[in-house]
Structures are given as structure tokens and as C-alpha cells.
Write a protein that holds these residues in place. Structure first.
Motif, PDB file in Angstrom:
ATOM      1  N   ARG A 265       8.236  13.513  -2.920  1.00 51.36           N
ATOM      2  CA  ARG A 265       7.418  12.792  -1.953  1.00 51.36           C
ATOM      3  C   ARG A 265       7.506  11.282  -2.193  1.00 51.36           C
ATOM      4  O   ARG A 265       7.601  10.489  -1.239  1.00 51.36           O
ATOM      5  CB  ARG A 265       5.964  13.264  -2.061  1.00 51.36           C
ATOM      6  N   ALA A 266       7.499  10.880  -3.453  1.00 53.48           N
ATOM      7  CA  ALA A 266       7.607   9.457  -3.783  1.00 53.48           C
ATOM      8  C   ALA A 266       8.922   8.886  -3.263  1.00 53.48           C
ATOM      9  O   ALA A 266       8.958   7.799  -2.667  1.00 53.48           O
ATOM     10  CB  ALA A 266       7.509   9.255  -5.290  1.00 53.48           C
TER      11      ALA A 266
ATOM     12  N   ASN B   6       2.561   1.640  -3.478  1.00 50.78           N
ATOM     13  CA  ASN B   6       1.596   2.130  -4.458  1.00 50.78           C
ATOM     14  C   ASN B   6       1.225   3.583  -4.198  1.00 50.78           C
ATOM     15  O   ASN B   6       0.908   4.328  -5.135  1.00 50.78           O
ATOM     16  CB  ASN B   6       0.350   1.242  -4.452  1.00 50.78           C
ATOM     17  N   LYS B   7       1.268   4.006  -2.936  1.00 45.62           N
ATOM     18  CA  LYS B   7       1.036   5.420  -2.626  1.00 45.62           C
ATOM     19  C   LYS B   7       2.135   6.278  -3.260  1.00 45.62           C
ATOM     20  O   LYS B   7       1.879   7.352  -3.805  1.00 45.62           O
ATOM     21  CB  LYS B   7       1.000   5.626  -1.121  1.00 45.62           C
TER      22      LYS B   7
ATOM     23  N   GLU C 157       1.525   6.533  -6.971  1.00 47.70           N
ATOM     24  CA  GLU C 157       0.492   7.529  -7.234  1.00 47.70           C
ATOM     25  C   GLU C 157       1.061   8.941  -7.142  1.00 47.70           C
ATOM     26  O   GLU C 157       0.695   9.825  -7.930  1.00 47.70           O
ATOM     27  CB  GLU C 157      -0.650   7.365  -6.224  1.00 47.70           C
ATOM     28  N   ALA C 158       1.982   9.173  -6.196  1.00 53.83           N
ATOM     29  CA  ALA C 158       2.617  10.490  -6.084  1.00 53.83           C
ATOM     30  C   ALA C 158       3.439  10.805  -7.329  1.00 53.83           C
ATOM     31  O   ALA C 158       3.433  11.942  -7.818  1.00 53.83           O
ATOM     32  CB  ALA C 158       3.498  10.535  -4.836  1.00 53.83           C
TER      33      ALA C 158
ATOM     34  N   LEU D 131       0.827  -1.203   0.000  1.00 58.27           N
ATOM     35  CA  LEU D 131       0.000   0.000   0.000  1.00 58.27           C
ATOM     36  C   LEU D 131       0.863   1.256   0.000  1.00 58.27           C
ATOM     37  O   LEU D 131       0.553   2.239  -0.688  1.00 58.27           O
ATOM     38  CB  LEU D 131      -0.931  -0.012   1.219  1.00 58.27           C
ATOM     39  N   GLU D 132       1.970   1.248   0.757  1.00 60.30           N
ATOM     40  CA  GLU D 132       2.867   2.406   0.797  1.00 60.30           C
ATOM     41  C   GLU D 132       3.591   2.587  -0.537  1.00 60.30           C
ATOM     42  O   GLU D 132       3.736   3.713  -1.025  1.00 60.30           O
ATOM     43  CB  GLU D 132       3.882   2.235   1.928  1.00 60.30           C
TER      44      GLU D 132
ATOM     45  N   ILE E 170       8.858   8.369   0.520  1.00 67.90           N
ATOM     46  CA  ILE E 170       8.115   7.168   0.935  1.00 67.90           C
ATOM     47  C   ILE E 170       8.940   5.914   0.658  1.00 67.90           C
ATOM     48  O   ILE E 170       9.072   5.030   1.501  1.00 67.90           O
ATOM     49  CB  ILE E 170       6.764   7.091   0.202  1.00 67.90           C
TER      50      ILE E 170
END
Length: 570
Positions: free
Chosen positions: A491-492, A478-479, A482-483, A475-476, A495
Motif C-alpha cells: 500500500r505504501a 506521511n500516510k 504510516e502504512a 500528507l500523502e 501511494i
């Protein structure tokens, strides 16, 4: 040491220098400053093959233009045998001393010191050779006697030059020289009386493996320098090279780990995630592509048998029942996934008494539930056990498929369309069946029972729904993906830095590194992921390597254009 024809040798050397000067002048018809290739500097060389024969040697080469050079080779073998450490070896009657001088001129089609060269030389040698047998018996007079004198000849040769470093080269050359020998012959290698004068033509082969050193370093951008130093009217505009393509990375979402259930779902379509669960309703049709597992019962029976025969049809429930038990048991024993619902629907054929068929469908569903519970020990509240009554919805779906197929061998498309219209137009199930039986005195209904209902009646089906522990790492990751899709690469990267222990993040992490100006690290990470079998990383790596090649070509083109514009602006 007696010298022979020194006046002639001096004349020949002068002729070679004159030839070289003429070639140099021909390369500068307008008297302009010397071509840049002439500025490559003096080169000295040593023939390794000549060394192996015991003769120390040295050569020199001087450029006289873009394509010509002059030079000379000198070899001296002062000791009487092959090598200096054999100077006074007792019992060895061989003797071989000589001095050689060979001025030369070379032509270089691709530029001085570059690849191919051809040339001519004048060779003079003073020699003292006895009791020496040369290969292929080339000079038989030296085998049993000694010759002391001079040889004078003209030679031609060709070779190839390789640059090893900016100053060091390797040359390979081969040729032949023909000339005249004038020597005295003696009957002993070290003494003896004169046997007379031996004169005549002699052919001498030439082989060379030269290690050459240039005092001036090789120009790395020779082509561009030649372009700059050429007259403006001979400049050619560099061929246009497009700028490098943009990087369009492939960053698919990371597949979430769904435990054992998620793995089994790929090969057992009866499994569905609980998010796809829907309660059973009589109007719900489970099409074949939804992949429930069907089991069959004997006609008008509720016993669940692994195998039975019914007329011409043989029913084998064993593999289906084993799959239900094995798959469900594997999920129940997993710590990251679980069974949430086992949906069982019992069905009965559309023919016969309606109330009896409803009871029959209920009992068949309960029989299947009992079979599973006895083998897995799961609680009753895990089941959704439903009697579907008469399977009119499934029957209507079968009829529609046959209509679309154009009918069967014994039932026409028009007859099937009529059956479908009866089902759709009559809501009372008893009157619906009666209408079907009246057509053609029951003949159509008999064909339907034999050709259609044998696969649908007396059956029930099972679906298993599961849930799993959420995959927080996926989930992280894929977050972060998305960024990146929104252009927020900083930001990507932030993470993904926390997910370095999860190799699934490597491809996305490499892309984030690239867009944050860390291209070398990105390439290293993509190589690592590609070697592990990540196809997206492999394709991204190929794309970046191709872009790097395009960028190098484009930078070279821009530099050439800058020089071209500077020269044409003068």
C-alpha cells in the motif's frame, strides 16, 4: 653459426628437468593425485623489454606441483642491427646477432602463477657483436672490435605475477647471471683479421616484463578448491560468519510545507500556528520560553515610542516593532499562509491606583494595535486587543523565579517567599499592595520596585498566529510512511508511486521498493536522495551497502560449510 658446449647444455637441461621432477615428487609424498594447482596448465610468455632490444623471444612454463614449475626462454636476433627494418642500412657499422636459450626452475610460495616467485636458470648464448656500446660500459671489448662466440652461465632471479584476466598475466622479474665467455675477437664489425681468442668470466643482468598467457583459465575459487582436494584429515572447519543483519530503515515523516509563515516561525518564535491559540485570561502567565515580543512604555504613559530613557534604564522598542511589522507583512503577502490573529496585551505596574492602572493597560494595548494597523492596513477584527490590568500574575512569576535562584543581592530568599505568600493569600489587589508596603516601613517594597519591577512594569506583549494551505503531497507521503510502520509495504508503494514528482518522497519510496523485492531500484533511489542531501537516505544507503557485504561473506561461508560437511561425511 658455430655452437659451443652442446653436450654440456644437454646435461644441464636434463639436470633441471630432474630437479623439477624431484620437487614435484616431494609435493606428493603419498603418491596421491596431483595437487589442483598443478592443473593450472601450461603458460607461454613474451618479454616485452627483450622485444624492445630488437630480439623476438618466447618463454614457456609448466607447473609441477603447488609451488614448483619448470620452463625455458628462447631469444633469437637474426638481423645484424637492432631491428629487422635496419637489416641493410648503409653507413651503420654496428652488428648484433645472437641466439639465447635459458631453461629454468621456479618456486612459488603462494602457489604456481600466484604473486611472488624466485628461480634459477642456466643460460647459453651464441653471439656476434661489434661496434656496440652497452650501458654503463659493461662490455668494452665490443666498442671498437667484434666478438663472436659463446657464453654459458648460471643465474638467479625473483619476480611478481599479476592476474589481468582469467587467462592473462603480467610478470615483472629481475636477476643476475654469472658465467664464462669463449669468443674470437676481430678488428672489424663485419670483417677484419682475428685478434685472438677472448675468454673469461662475464656477469649479465636480467630484466623482464613478461606478458603471459595461460591455456587453462584461472580458478576463481582457488581456496575452496584446494580445501576440497586436500586430504580429509587436513580439513579446517571454516570460521563461522553470522548471517546479515536486518534492515532497520530510517523513515522520518516529511515536514509539511507551511508557507512563508512556517519558515519564519523557525527564527521568529513570536509566531505560532493558530492551533496553539488561547484567549488571554488574567491568570495566564507567558513564560520566557513562550517567546512573546515585549514592548515598553514610559512610566504612567500610553505613547508608544521606538526609543526612550527612564532613569538608569534605556528602552529600545525599535527592533521589536520592526520585527512585528516585517514578519507580519511577509505572511500577508504570501499565497500559501495567512495571519489569523494578532494578540496584543497591555499591562501596567502593580503599584498605584488600581482603576487607573486598568485604564492605562487598556490604552497601551490600543496604542500597539494602532501602530500595527497604520503600517499594515489590516482590519480591526484581526486583533485580539486586551488590557491585562495590573501585571500581578507576571510579578508573582518573577518573584518565584528569584526564590528558586536563592534571592538577590539586596532581597533575601525568605523575604521573597513572604512576598509570594502575600500574593497567593490576598485576593484583594489594593490590600495586597498595602501589605507589601507595610513590611519594614516600606523598605522591602522600595527594593522590589528598583530591582524587580523595572523589567515587568509599563509593558505589553504581542503574539501573531498564522494558518497555511494544507500540504496535500506531504500528507500523502506521511500516510504511506504510516502504512509502512504497520507493515503494509504494498500500500505504501502504491501511494508513493503517485508522488514521484515530489523529491521529499524519495527516501520513503526507496524503502518501499526494498520491501517489495526491488532492491536494485531502492539502492539507486537512495543514492539519488543522498546526493541531494537527504540524511535519512544517506544512512539507509550505508546500512544496505553494509548488509550486502555481510550477505556476500555469509554466502561464501555457507558454500564452504557445504563442502566441508560433504567431505567430512565420506
Amino acid at each position: 653459426m658455430k655452437l659451443f658446449g652442446l653436450e654440456k647444455l644437454a646435461s644441464v637441461v636434463a639436470a633441471i628437468l630432474l630437479l623439477g621432477s624431484t620437487a614435484f615428487a616431494a609435493s606428493r609424498p603419498d603418491g596421491a593425485q596431483r595437487d589442483s594447482s598443478a592443473g593450472k596448465g601450461v603458460s607461454i610468455r613474451n618479454n616485452i623489454l627483450y622485444d624492445i632490444s630488437g630480439t623476438p623471444n618466447l618463454g614457456i612454463e609448466i607447473p609441477l606441483g603447488r609451488h614448483f614449475s619448470i620452463g625455458a626462454n628462447v631469444g633469437l636476433k637474426p638481423w645484424p642491427r637492432f631491428f629487422f627494418w635496419d637489416w641493410d642500412q648503409k653507413g651503420d657499422t654496428r652488428k648484433w646477432r645472437h641466439f639465447l636459450l635459458a631453461p629454468e626452475v621456479r618456486f612459488w610460495p603462494f602457489g604456481v602463477y600466484d604473486r611472488l616467485f624466485v628461480g634459477a636458470d642456466i643460460v647459453w648464448s651464441h653471439y656476434n657483436v661489434g661496434n656496440v656500446k652497452f650501458p654503463f660500459n659493461m662490455y668494452p671489448a665490443t666498442v671498437d672490435s667484434r666478438l663472436q662466440g659463446d657464453w654459458f652461465g648460471l643465474g638467479i632471479f625473483a619476480g611478481w605475477s599479476w592476474w589481468l584476466t582469467k587467462r592473462l598475466r603480467l610478470e615483472a622479474e629481475a636477476g643476475v647471471a654469472a658465467g664464462y665467455s669463449d669468443a674470437m675477437q676481430y678488428d672489424c664489425a663485419w670483417c677484419g683479421s682475428e685478434l685472438g681468442r677472448k675468454q673469461g668470466p662475464v656477469i649479465v643482468p636480467k630484466l623482464g616484463l613478461n606478458l603471459a598467457y595461460n591455456f587453462r583459465a584461472r580458478e576463481e575459487r582457488q581456496e575452496l578448491l584446494e580445501l576440497i582436494e586436500s586430504p580429509v584429515d587436513t580439513l579446517v572447519r571454516p570460521a563461522e560468519v553470522p548471517p546479515p543483519a536486518d534492515f532497520n530503515p530510517l523513515v522520518p515523516p516529511v515536514e509539511e510545507w507551511k508557507g512563508v509563515a512556517g519558515i519564519l516561525e523557525k527564527t521568529h518564535p513570536m509566531l505560532k500556528h493558530v492551533s496553539e491559540y488561547r484567549p488571554y485570561t488574567p491568570d495566564r502567565i507567558l513564560r520566557k520560553e513562550e517567546y512573546p515580543l515585549y514592548v515598553f512604555f514610559e512610566l504612567d504613559k500610553v505613547r508608544l515610542l521606538r526609543e526612550f530613557s527612564e532613569g538608569d534604564y534605556h528602552r529600545d522598542n525599535g527592533p521589536v516593532l520592526d520585527e512585528i511589522i516585517d514578519v507580519t507583512r511577509s505572511i500577508l503577502s504570501d499565497t500559501t499562509s495567512s495571519v489569523t490573529k494578532i494578540q496584543i496585551v497591555g499591562l501596567a505596574s502593580v503599584e498605584g491606583n488600581l482603576a487607573h492602572n486598568v485604564w492605562l493597560a487598556d490604552q497601551r494595548a490600543l496604542a500597539m494595535q494602532k501602530y500595527i494597523q497604520e503600517r499594515l492596513g489590516v482590519p480591526a477584527d484581526m486583533f485580539e486587543t486586551v488590557g491585562g490590568g495590573e501585571a500581578w500574575t507576571e510579578f508573582r512569576d518573577q518573584i518565584n523565579d528569584l526564590v528558586l535562584a536563592g534571592g538577590t543581592d539586596r532581597i533575601s530568599k525568605e523575604e521573597l517567599e513572604w512576598v509570594r505568600d502575600v500574593i497567593d493569600g490576598e485576593s484583594d489587589l489594593n490590600r495586597r499592595e498595602a501589605a507589601l508596603k507595610r513590611r519594614d516601613g516600606g523598605k522591602l517594597y522600595a527594593r522590589i520596585l528598583a530591582d524587580v519591577l523595572h523589567d515587568q512594569r509599563n509593558s505589553g506583549y504581542v503574539r501573531v498566529y498564522y494558518d497555511y494551505v494544507p500540504d496535500a503531497s506531504a500528507l500523502e507521503i506521511n500516510k504511506a510512511i504510516e502504512a509502512m510502520a504497520k507493515g503494509d509495504y504494498a500500500r505504501a508503494l502504491e501511494i508513493l508511486e503517485t508522488k514521484r514528482d515530489d523529491p521529499r518522497s524519495d527516501n520513503a519510496y526507496a524503502v518501499a521498493l526494498f520491501y517489495n523485492g526491488r532492491e536494485a531500484e531502492a539502492l539507486q533511489m537512495l543514492r539519488k536522495a543522498a546526493e541531494r542531501g537527504d540524511d535519512a537516505a544517506r544512512r539507509n544507503l550505508m546500512q544496505l551497502e553494509d548488509i550486502a557485504r555481510q550477505r556476500a561473506e555469509y554466502d561464501k561461508y555457507k558454500s564452504a560449510m557445504e563442502e566441508y560437511n560433504r567431505l567430512t561425511a565420506k
